[in-house]
Write an enzyme that holds these catalytic residues in place. Structure first.
Site, PDB file in Angstrom:
ATOM      1  N   HIS B 120       0.737  -1.213  -0.127  1.00  0.00           N
ATOM      2  CA  HIS B 120       0.002  -0.274  -0.334  1.00  0.00           C
ATOM      3  C   HIS B 120       1.072   1.169  -0.257  1.00  0.00           C
ATOM      4  O   HIS B 120       0.805   2.392  -0.810  1.00  0.00           O
ATOM      5  CB  HIS B 120      -0.996   0.054   0.996  1.00  0.00           C
ATOM      6  CG  HIS B 120      -1.658   1.362   1.296  1.00  0.00           C
ATOM      7  ND1 HIS B 120      -3.597   1.313   1.139  1.00  0.00           N
ATOM      8  CD2 HIS B 120      -1.198   2.873   1.995  1.00  0.00           C
ATOM      9  CE1 HIS B 120      -3.289   2.358   1.343  1.00  0.00           C
ATOM     10  NE2 HIS B 120      -2.130   3.322   2.128  1.00  0.00           N
ATOM     11  N   GLU B 121       1.655   1.235   0.788  1.00  0.00           N
ATOM     12  CA  GLU B 121       2.947   2.190   0.831  1.00  0.00           C
ATOM     13  C   GLU B 121       3.699   2.848   0.346  1.00  0.00           C
ATOM     14  O   GLU B 121       3.723   3.867  -0.319  1.00  0.00           O
ATOM     15  CB  GLU B 121       3.501   2.499   1.698  1.00  0.00           C
ATOM     16  CG  GLU B 121       3.179   2.605   3.396  1.00  0.00           C
ATOM     17  CD  GLU B 121       2.066   3.144   3.745  1.00  0.00           C
ATOM     18  OE1 GLU B 121       0.484   3.229   4.612  1.00  0.00           O
ATOM     19  OE2 GLU B 121       1.656   5.081   3.648  1.00  0.00           O
ATOM     20  N   HIS B 124       1.750   5.091  -3.081  1.00  0.00           N
ATOM     21  CA  HIS B 124       2.142   6.417  -2.432  1.00  0.00           C
ATOM     22  C   HIS B 124       3.373   6.349  -3.231  1.00  0.00           C
ATOM     23  O   HIS B 124       3.709   7.735  -3.782  1.00  0.00           O
ATOM     24  CB  HIS B 124       1.693   6.797  -0.766  1.00  0.00           C
ATOM     25  CG  HIS B 124       0.405   6.226  -0.513  1.00  0.00           C
ATOM     26  ND1 HIS B 124      -0.664   6.801  -1.075  1.00  0.00           N
ATOM     27  CD2 HIS B 124       0.307   6.056   0.499  1.00  0.00           C
ATOM     28  CE1 HIS B 124      -1.400   6.565  -0.380  1.00  0.00           C
ATOM     29  NE2 HIS B 124      -1.069   6.069   0.944  1.00  0.00           N
ATOM     30  N   HIS B 130      -5.156   7.786  -1.806  1.00  0.00           N
ATOM     31  CA  HIS B 130      -6.087   6.752  -1.430  1.00  0.00           C
ATOM     32  C   HIS B 130      -7.286   6.575  -2.134  1.00  0.00           C
ATOM     33  O   HIS B 130      -7.945   7.910  -2.788  1.00  0.00           O
ATOM     34  CB  HIS B 130      -6.502   6.928  -0.286  1.00  0.00           C
ATOM     35  CG  HIS B 130      -5.763   6.747   0.821  1.00  0.00           C
ATOM     36  ND1 HIS B 130      -5.973   7.866   2.504  1.00  0.00           N
ATOM     37  CD2 HIS B 130      -4.688   5.742   1.513  1.00  0.00           C
ATOM     38  CE1 HIS B 130      -4.230   6.821   2.787  1.00  0.00           C
ATOM     39  NE2 HIS B 130      -3.985   6.744   2.297  1.00  0.00           N
TER      40      HIS B 130
END
Lengths: 94, 397
Positions: B120-121, B124, B130
């Site tokens: 997930h990170e 980014h 998101h």
């Protein structure tokens, strides 16, 4: 001729007594909504008085973002989503 | 609802990463493997590569810390915030920080799975914000350990819109389901077939089997290949790709495709149709088209905004189907020439709606072989100067 577009207005529930929250929940809800971009960050120079309606607006934005029933109050499904562990970045970029 | 771009992306193919320190929760090799796999989940979808460096600075610098650490976003102890990362850029840009008050684990349901948090990170770190699609990797909430993790559709679409699609082929599944075989995504462990390269310029195919607006993007299908277009109607880099790279056992040579008002995606071929939820095929399909009250096969399907109506075309006739009542409206079929415009072609290949982003005008486009007609919905007429060449106007041929 092709049919025209019709939009159904959403039905906005008014806050019901069953959903009243404690000051602690209110404070943590406010912090959460501010941290993750659903409420504007308070202006450190001018203090931060937030009306009940603004707070509900922040909840509504969170509920819309995550396709929860848009009630505008800190109801069960909203607060249980807010309690989940998560990434520290805002959901809505400033 | 879907992925979000932040506008920031790396402008080079090779992206470097570096581990600044380790969590005591796991062995060094467990941490390295989890982080490498987390990067590779993105690397499988985009042409970029990730190279680990040990000295000097890196694009993505990874560290484990507690409470206040070297940025303005202190961690909050166990639970709550698990990690955060910075979008592509200099200095902190791209870096990922993990809250070491969590109990990180690998290949286990207990604790906080490092792989899924890191994946997930790193989304980014590559430029994604998101997503409001709660099942996507880029949804803000911890998803727990998931064995054999595959990048979900929304994230696939999102990251490829930033960096294009990874070239190269992944083995395709047979386009007819093997009786009893479980459905599922492509299995990379199969040998790569030596599929012949598409023609000299795959963008300039003479005609397309189906064109549909899916999750806000135009998707073109021809044979076994498919294209994706950006908001301006230009093909995304790295396309066409093999449909099996994206869709679960999608038939080839489709007749029509469209996204229904409930976000399901329908594909039509011959006398059957299939229903998909994102890229996954509903195993109870195919069904006969006839059950919809339509003819045995159709030329094109055209959903009409959020009215819940879908127009189906066959020859010189069209039907209006009500998705809510699940039936064809009374009085249909009707003649296309009588109710649309006599210039609209019969026996079309496909039809789709698209908004002109400059003028904010919606048009319906009818495509047959190499030509297309633009129907101005506000005038109810095909615009002057049509038909024109589809490949020239849309595919830059």
């Amino acid at each position: 001729a092709p049919a025209t577009s019709t939009n159904e207005p959403g039905d906005e529930d008014a806050a019901s007594p069953a959903n009243l929250v404690t000051p602690v929940q209110l404070r943590s809800g406010y912090n959460y909504l501010t941290k993750y971009g659903f409420l504007p960050k308070p202006n450190p120079l001018a203090g931060s008085l937030l009306s009940h309606e603004e707070f509900n607006e922040g909840i509504r934005a969170f509920q819309e973002f995550y396709r929860l029933p848009v009630t505008g109050v800190l109801d069960q499904s909203t607060s249980s989503l807010m309690e989940l562990p998560r990434c520290g970045l805002p959901d809505i970029m400033p | 609802r879907r992925y979000a771009h932040t506008g920031a992306k790396w402008d080079r193919r090779e992206i470097t990463w570096k581990i600044r320190n380790y969590s005591p929760d796991l062995t060094t090799s467990e941490i390295i493997d989890a982080l490498r796999n987390a990067l590779q989940i993105w690397g499988d979808a985009i042409p970029n590569t990730f190279r680990r460096v040990h000295v000097g600075s890196a694009d993505i610098e990874i560290s484990f810390s507690v409470g206040l650490h070297q940025d303005d976003y202190p961690f909050d102890g166990p639970g709550g915030t698990l990690a955060h990362a910075f979008f592509p850029g200099d200095d902190l840009g791209g870096d990922a920080h993990f809250d070491d008050d969590e109990q990180f684990t690998v290949n286990a349901y207990e604790g906080t799975n490092l792989f899924i948090v890191a994946a997930h990170e790193f989304g980014h770190s590559l430029g994604l914000g998101h997503s409001s699609e709660i099942t996507s990797l880029m949804a803000a909430f911890y998803q727990g350990y998931k064995p054999n993790y595959e990048l979900p559709y929304d994230d696939h679409v999102g990251i490829q819109s930033l960096y294009g699609a990874r070239q190269g082929s992944i083995p395709s599944l047979p386009d007819v389901p093997i009786a009893g075989a479980p459905p599922g995504p492509p299995r990379p462990d199969l040998p790569v077939p030596n599929t012949p390269e598409p023609g000299p310029d795959p963008h300039c195919a003479n005609s397309y089997n189906a064109i549909a607006k899916i999750r806000g993007e135009l998707m073109l299908f021809k044979g076994k290949s498919f294209w994706r277009m950006n908001m301006k109607g230009e093909p995304l880099e790295g396309y066409p790709i093999d449909t099996s790279r994206f869709w679960d056992q999608l038939p080839v040579k489709l007749d029509a495709a469209y996204e229904r008002i409930d976000d399901k995606i329908l594909f039509f071929k011959g006398s059957s149709y299939w229903e998909y939820f994102s890229t996954n095929r509903d195993p109870s399909f195919p069904h006969p088209i006839r059950e919809l009250g339509l003819p045995d096969d159709i030329d094109a399907a055209l959903p009409w905004g959020d009215t819940g109506k879908t127009y189906f075309f066959k020859g010189d006739l069209y039907w209006r189907y009500d998705e809510i009542k699940k039936e064809v409206d009374s009085g249909y079929p009707k003649k296309v020439a009588d109710n649309w415009d006599s210039a609209v072609p019969s026996n079309m290949d496909t039809a789709f709606r698209f908004i002109d982003v400059e003028t904010k005008t919606w048009y319906t486009y009818f495509v047959r072989s190499k030509k297309y007609w633009r129907f101005d919905e506000s005038r109810g007429k095909v615009d002057k100067g049509y038909p024109r060449s589809f490949s020239e106007d849309w595919m830059g041929c």
